[in-house]
Motif scaffolding. Structure first.
Motif, mmCIF file in Angstrom:
data_model
loop_
_atom_site.group_PDB
_atom_site.id
_atom_site.type_symbol
_atom_site.label_atom_id
_atom_site.label_comp_id
_atom_site.label_asym_id
_atom_site.label_seq_id
_atom_site.Cartn_x
_atom_site.Cartn_y
_atom_site.Cartn_z
ATOM 1 N N VAL A 4 37.916 52.664 25.646
ATOM 2 C CA VAL A 4 39.222 52.904 26.260
ATOM 3 C C VAL A 4 38.999 53.120 27.748
ATOM 4 C CG1 VAL A 4 41.218 54.432 26.376
ATOM 5 C CG2 VAL A 4 40.174 53.939 24.173
ATOM 6 N N ASN A 5 39.717 52.371 28.567
ATOM 7 C CA ASN A 5 39.660 52.501 30.017
ATOM 8 C C ASN A 5 41.096 52.650 30.484
ATOM 9 O OD1 ASN A 5 39.340 52.314 32.757
ATOM 10 N ND2 ASN A 5 38.281 50.348 32.723
ATOM 11 N N LYS A 6 41.560 53.887 30.640
ATOM 12 C CA LYS A 6 42.963 54.151 30.950
ATOM 13 C C LYS A 6 43.052 55.244 32.008
ATOM 14 C CE LYS A 6 47.341 53.810 29.466
ATOM 15 N NZ LYS A 6 48.072 52.597 29.292
ATOM 16 N N ALA A 7 43.828 54.962 33.042
ATOM 17 C CA ALA A 7 44.077 55.954 34.090
ATOM 18 C C ALA A 7 45.584 56.107 34.227
ATOM 19 C CB ALA A 7 43.473 55.502 35.415
ATOM 20 N N THR A 8 46.063 57.352 34.297
ATOM 21 C CA THR A 8 47.474 57.657 34.478
ATOM 22 C C THR A 8 47.591 58.622 35.648
ATOM 23 O OG1 THR A 8 47.845 57.427 32.102
ATOM 24 C CG2 THR A 8 49.551 58.558 33.365
ATOM 25 N N LEU A 9 48.341 58.237 36.671
ATOM 26 C CA LEU A 9 48.452 59.048 37.879
ATOM 27 C C LEU A 9 49.903 59.183 38.323
ATOM 28 C CD1 LEU A 9 45.611 57.319 39.930
ATOM 29 C CD2 LEU A 9 45.438 59.480 38.690
ATOM 30 N N ILE A 10 50.232 60.325 38.905
ATOM 31 C CA ILE A 10 51.481 60.516 39.628
ATOM 32 C C ILE A 10 51.085 61.034 40.993
ATOM 33 C CG2 ILE A 10 53.625 61.829 39.822
ATOM 34 C CD1 ILE A 10 53.756 61.895 36.783
ATOM 35 N N GLY A 11 51.526 60.340 42.035
ATOM 36 C CA GLY A 11 51.146 60.752 43.378
ATOM 37 C C GLY A 11 51.961 60.048 44.439
ATOM 38 N N ASN A 12 51.567 60.303 45.691
ATOM 39 C CA ASN A 12 52.265 59.753 46.850
ATOM 40 C C ASN A 12 51.379 58.744 47.575
ATOM 41 O OD1 ASN A 12 53.227 62.834 46.619
ATOM 42 N ND2 ASN A 12 54.898 61.531 47.330
ATOM 43 N N LEU A 13 52.006 57.645 48.034
ATOM 44 C CA LEU A 13 51.281 56.645 48.810
ATOM 45 C C LEU A 13 50.828 57.252 50.128
ATOM 46 C CD1 LEU A 13 52.881 54.751 46.805
ATOM 47 C CD2 LEU A 13 52.759 53.071 48.631
ATOM 48 N N ARG A 80 43.766 50.730 34.766
ATOM 49 C CA ARG A 80 42.390 50.865 34.304
ATOM 50 C C ARG A 80 41.458 50.943 35.510
ATOM 51 N NH1 ARG A 80 44.418 45.913 33.949
ATOM 52 N NH2 ARG A 80 43.201 44.138 34.595
ATOM 53 N N LEU A 81 40.355 51.628 35.332
ATOM 54 C CA LEU A 81 39.355 51.751 36.391
ATOM 55 C C LEU A 81 38.536 50.479 36.488
ATOM 56 C CD1 LEU A 81 38.071 55.337 35.632
ATOM 57 C CD2 LEU A 81 39.354 54.640 37.639
ATOM 58 N N ARG A 82 38.272 50.083 37.717
ATOM 59 C CA ARG A 82 37.426 48.918 37.957
ATOM 60 C C ARG A 82 36.529 49.255 39.140
ATOM 61 N NH1 ARG A 82 38.959 43.761 36.890
ATOM 62 N NH2 ARG A 82 39.218 44.691 34.857
#
Length: 140
Positions: A4-13, A80-82
């Motif tokens: 499993v390669n999963k990233a979930t983020l909430i943030g500001n540009l 996903r992370l790369r």
């Protein structure tokens, strides 16, 4: 067994999205995203810790980024992370880990076009989009 390669983020540009058009008229957007966590240290003081992530969006999501995202925009992104590598001019191997976005939701509040100016919608129509095309082998 699959991984499993999963990233979930909430943030500001952190800055305006950098848009490139690759061969075949394929749009790619790249921008830094800041996520901030708050916690209390041993003495009870509130501490803020910010991490910076590089987000890469392809095709339709890149178009969305170009049209609607700007420095400071609050977004939810799944991907996903790369990690990619290259050699610099001096022959030193460099690495960069990026989040390849598959799903994006704009979380900024904005005035609804049909409102009297007192209401706000959670995000723009169509901003809950996914990118399910495989981008393997395309450089960025």
């Amino acid at each position: 067994m699959r991984g499993v390669n999963k990233a979930t983020l909430i943030g500001n540009l952190g800055k305006e999205p950098d848009i490139q058009i690759l061969e075949g008229n394929i749009p790619v957007a790249k921008f830094p995203l800041a996520t901030t966590e708050m916690y209390k240290d041993k003495s009870g003081r509130l501490v803020s810790q910010t991490e910076w992530h590089t987000i890469v969006l392809w095709r339709g999501l890149a178009d969305l980024a170009q049209k609607y995202l700007h420095k400071g925009s609050l977004i939810y992104v799944e991907g996903r992370l790369r990690t990619r590598s290259w050699e610099d001019k001096e022959g030193i191997k460099k690495f960069a880990t990026e989040i390849i976005g598959d799903n994006l939701i704009m979380l900024d509040k904005r005035l609804d076009q049909h409102s009297t100016g007192n209401e706000a919608s959670d995000h723009l129509p169509g901003s809950d989009l996914t990118e399910d095309q495989d981008n393997e082998g395309l450089p960025f």
